[in-house]
Motif scaffolding. Structure first.
Motif, short mmCIF file in Angstrom:
data_model
loop_
_atom_site.label_atom_id
_atom_site.label_comp_id
_atom_site.label_asym_id
_atom_site.label_seq_id
_atom_site.Cartn_x
_atom_site.Cartn_y
_atom_site.Cartn_z
N PHE A 112 -15.44 -16.18 -85.89
CA PHE A 112 -14.72 -15.51 -84.52
C PHE A 112 -13.48 -16.73 -84.33
O PHE A 112 -13.11 -17.08 -83.16
CB PHE A 112 -15.55 -16.09 -83.27
CG PHE A 112 -16.57 -15.12 -82.95
CD1 PHE A 112 -16.35 -13.86 -82.31
CD2 PHE A 112 -18.00 -15.15 -83.72
CE1 PHE A 112 -17.62 -12.81 -82.59
CE2 PHE A 112 -19.05 -14.23 -83.60
CZ PHE A 112 -18.74 -13.08 -83.13
N ILE A 125 -8.01 -14.36 -80.64
CA ILE A 125 -9.35 -14.49 -79.89
C ILE A 125 -8.91 -15.50 -78.69
O ILE A 125 -9.56 -15.29 -77.64
CB ILE A 125 -10.20 -15.43 -80.97
CG1 ILE A 125 -10.44 -14.34 -81.99
CG2 ILE A 125 -11.25 -15.92 -80.33
CD1 ILE A 125 -11.49 -13.24 -81.55
N VAL A 143 -9.83 -14.83 -74.80
CA VAL A 143 -10.76 -15.45 -73.78
C VAL A 143 -10.30 -15.94 -72.81
O VAL A 143 -10.65 -16.28 -71.62
CB VAL A 143 -11.52 -16.48 -75.01
CG1 VAL A 143 -12.46 -17.37 -73.81
CG2 VAL A 143 -12.42 -15.72 -75.88
N SER A 194 -14.68 -10.17 -74.67
CA SER A 194 -14.30 -11.46 -74.42
C SER A 194 -15.77 -12.01 -74.08
O SER A 194 -15.82 -13.31 -74.80
CB SER A 194 -13.59 -11.52 -73.34
OG SER A 194 -12.17 -10.64 -73.30
N ILE A 245 -17.39 -12.59 -77.49
CA ILE A 245 -17.11 -13.72 -78.14
C ILE A 245 -17.45 -14.97 -77.68
O ILE A 245 -17.48 -15.95 -78.35
CB ILE A 245 -15.40 -13.49 -78.27
CG1 ILE A 245 -15.01 -12.35 -79.06
CG2 ILE A 245 -14.76 -14.75 -78.77
CD1 ILE A 245 -13.64 -12.06 -78.91
N ASN A 301 -20.96 -15.91 -78.63
CA ASN A 301 -20.93 -16.63 -80.07
C ASN A 301 -20.40 -17.85 -79.96
O ASN A 301 -20.79 -18.80 -80.95
CB ASN A 301 -20.14 -15.36 -80.89
CG ASN A 301 -21.32 -14.34 -81.19
OD1 ASN A 301 -22.34 -14.31 -82.35
ND2 ASN A 301 -21.00 -13.17 -80.48
#
Length: 406
Positions: A14, A39, A43, A179, A182, A185
Motif C-alpha cells: 500500500f 495513496i 487517504v 480510502s 487502504i 491495511n
C-alpha cells in the motif's frame, strides 16, 4: 526484512514502504514513488473532506457522532503513514540491528527462543489481519445493502464538485471505500509492527538470560589446572562484559522504539477510546443483527483488539525485563569473583528501572491501562446511552398522557 515480514508487506503493498530490491533512480522506484503520492493523497483527502464536513455541516449530536466515527480512525491512519514515511530510516536501523550481533541468535537454544517469539508475532499479525480485513470488507459490502439513496455517499464528507451524475457519483463512492480499505491495511501493518518490535525486545531479554547461564555455571571449574583456570576466568569475564553491553543495548533499542512510536500510539489510544464510546452509542440505536449493526460490532471488536495488543506487548516487555533479576539470582553467581559479582549487581540495579513502553509519555502500555481506560469508556458509553433512552421514554410517556388524542 526477515523479521516482521508480514507487517512490512502490508506497508509495501500500500505504497509506504519501498521494496528493498528497487534501485534508487530506476523507473520502478519512480513509479513506486508516484504510487506512494497517490495513496497518501487519497487517504489524506478523504480525512480532510470528512473534517470539513464535520465543521461546516454537522449541527446534530447524533449526526456529529456518526461523522466523527470514521474521521477519528482515518486521522490515526494519517498519523501512522506520516510516522512510517518520516521515521523509515530509523525503523530500518532497528530491523538491521536485530539481525546482527549481539542481538542475533548465536546457537540452537537462542534460535529456539527467537523462533518462539517470531511465531507469536506471525500469529498476532495473521489473526489481527484476518479480523480487520473481514471487518473492512464487510463494512464496504454492507453499504450496498443499507438502501442508501442515489446521490448519498457511504461516508459523510465535503465534496468540492458536483457528483450528481451517475459516473461521478459512483467514482466518488468507490473512492471513499478504497480510502477506508487502504486505511485498514495500513492499520494492520502498523498495529502489528509496534507489538512485534516490543515482543522482539522480550526475545532479547530471554536470549540474554540464555547467554548468562553458561558463563556463570562454567566460570570456576575445579577440574582445570591453575593456568587453565586463569584462562577460563579471563574468557568468562570478557564474555560477561559482552553480556552487560548487550543488556545496555537492549535498553537503548527499547528506548529508540518507544521514541519512534510513542506519539502516534497516543493518537491511536485516544482515538480508539473515543471511537469505542461513539460505537457503543451508535450500535445501541441500530436494529439487532442488521448489516450496519454487524459491521459496527466487528469494528468495535477490532478497536478493542488493537488497544489490547499494544498493552499486552508492553506489559510482557516489562515483565521480561524484571525477570532478569530472577534469572541472575537463579545462576551460580556465588562462584564468581568480586569483580564479576559487581558486574552482575550493575545489571540488577539497571533492571530496577525496567523497560516501559508509554503512549505519548503519559500512559504506560500495560494490562492495567487496558483494564482502566477502554472498558471504562465502554461502560460510560452504555450508561450514557441507557440514560438517553430512559429520558426519551419518560418524555414520550408523559407527552402521551398529557395529549392522549394527539
Amino acid at each position: 526484512m526477515v523479521l516482521l515480514q508480514q507487517s512490512f508487506l502490508c506497508f509495501q503493498y500500500f505504497g509506504i514502504w519501498p521494496p528493498l530490491h528497487l534501485k534508487p533512480k530506476s523507473w520502478r522506484s519512480r513509479f513506486y514513488s508516484l504510487y506512494t503520492i497517490y495513496i497518501v493523497a487519497l487517504v489524506y483527502w478523504f480525512t480532510l473532506s470528512e473534517l470539513i464536513n464535520l465543521l461546516i455541516t454537522t449541527d446534530d449530536v447524533e449526526e456529529f457522532s456518526d461523522s466523527c466515527f470514521m474521521l477519528l480512525s482515518m486521522t490515526a491512519v494519517c498519523a501512522k503513514i506520516l510516522i512510517i514515511l518520516v521515521k523509515r530510516s530509523d525503523i530500518k536501523d532497528i530491523t538491521v540491528a536485530l539481525e546482527r550481533y549481539p542481538h542475533k541468535a548465536m546457537n540452537s537454544k537462542e534460535q529456539d527462543i527467537q523462533d518462539e517469539y517470531d511465531g507469536q508475532v506471525r500469529f498476532l499479525t495473521s489473526f489481527y489481519g484476518v479480523a480487520t480485513e473481514i471487518t473492512v470488507w464487510s463494512m464496504s459490502i454492507f453499504t450496498f445493502f443499507q438502501e442508501i439513496p442515489f446521490g448519498v455517499l457511504p461516508y459523510k464528507a465535503w465534496i468540492p464538485y458536483d457528483y450528481s451524475g451517475p459516473r461521478v457519483y459512483w467514482l466518488t463512492y468507490c473512492q471513499q471505500l478504497l480510502s477506508v480499505i487502504i486505511g485498514a491495511n495500513v492499520n494492520i501493518g502498523f498495529d502489528t509492527i509496534v507489538p512485534g518490535f516490543i515482543l522482539q525486545i522480550c526475545a532479547q531479554f530471554n536470549i540474554l538470560k540464555c547467554r548468562l547461564h553458561p558463563v556463570i555455571t562454567y566460570f570456576k571449574d575445579e577440574e582445570h589446572s591453575k593456568e587453565k583456570s586463569t584462562d577460563v576466568s579471563i574468557l568468562s569475564e570478557n564474555h560477561l562484559v559482552e553480556c552487560i553491553k548487550y543488556h545496555r543495548d537492549i535498553f537503548k533499542m527499547a528506548k529508540k522504539i518507544n521514541s519512534i512510536f510513542t506519539s502516534v500510539i497516543l493518537v491511536q489510544y485516544a482515538a480508539s477510546s473515543i471511537i469505542i464510546c461513539v460505537s457503543v452509542l451508535l450500535i445501541s440505536k441500530m436494529p439487532l443483527f442488521s448489516p450496519k449493526f454487524l459491521a459496527l460490532f466487528m469494528y468495535l471488536s477490532c478497536m478493542l483488539m488493537q488497544i489490547f495488543m499494544f498493552c499486552a506487548a508492553g506489559n510482557e516487555a516489562t515483565i521480561q525485563c524484571q525477570s532478569m533479576i530472577d534469572g541472575i539470582c537463579g545462576t551460580k553467581w556465588y562462584l564468581l569473583g568480586n569483580r564479576m559479582k559487581k558486574y552482575l549487581l550493575l545489571m540488577m540495579l539497571r533492571t530496577l528501572r525496567p523497560v516501559r513502553f508509554v503512549s505519548g509519555f503519559i500512559i504506560t502500555l500495560s494490562l492495567d491501562s487496558f483494564c482502566a481506560v477502554p472498558p471504562q469508556n465502554v461502560l460510560l458509553g452504555i450508561h450514557s446511552t441507557a440514560k438517553v433512552f430512559m429520558m426519551k421514554n419518560f418524555v414520550t410517556k408523559n407527552s402521551v398522557k398529557k395529549n392522549p388524542i394527539g
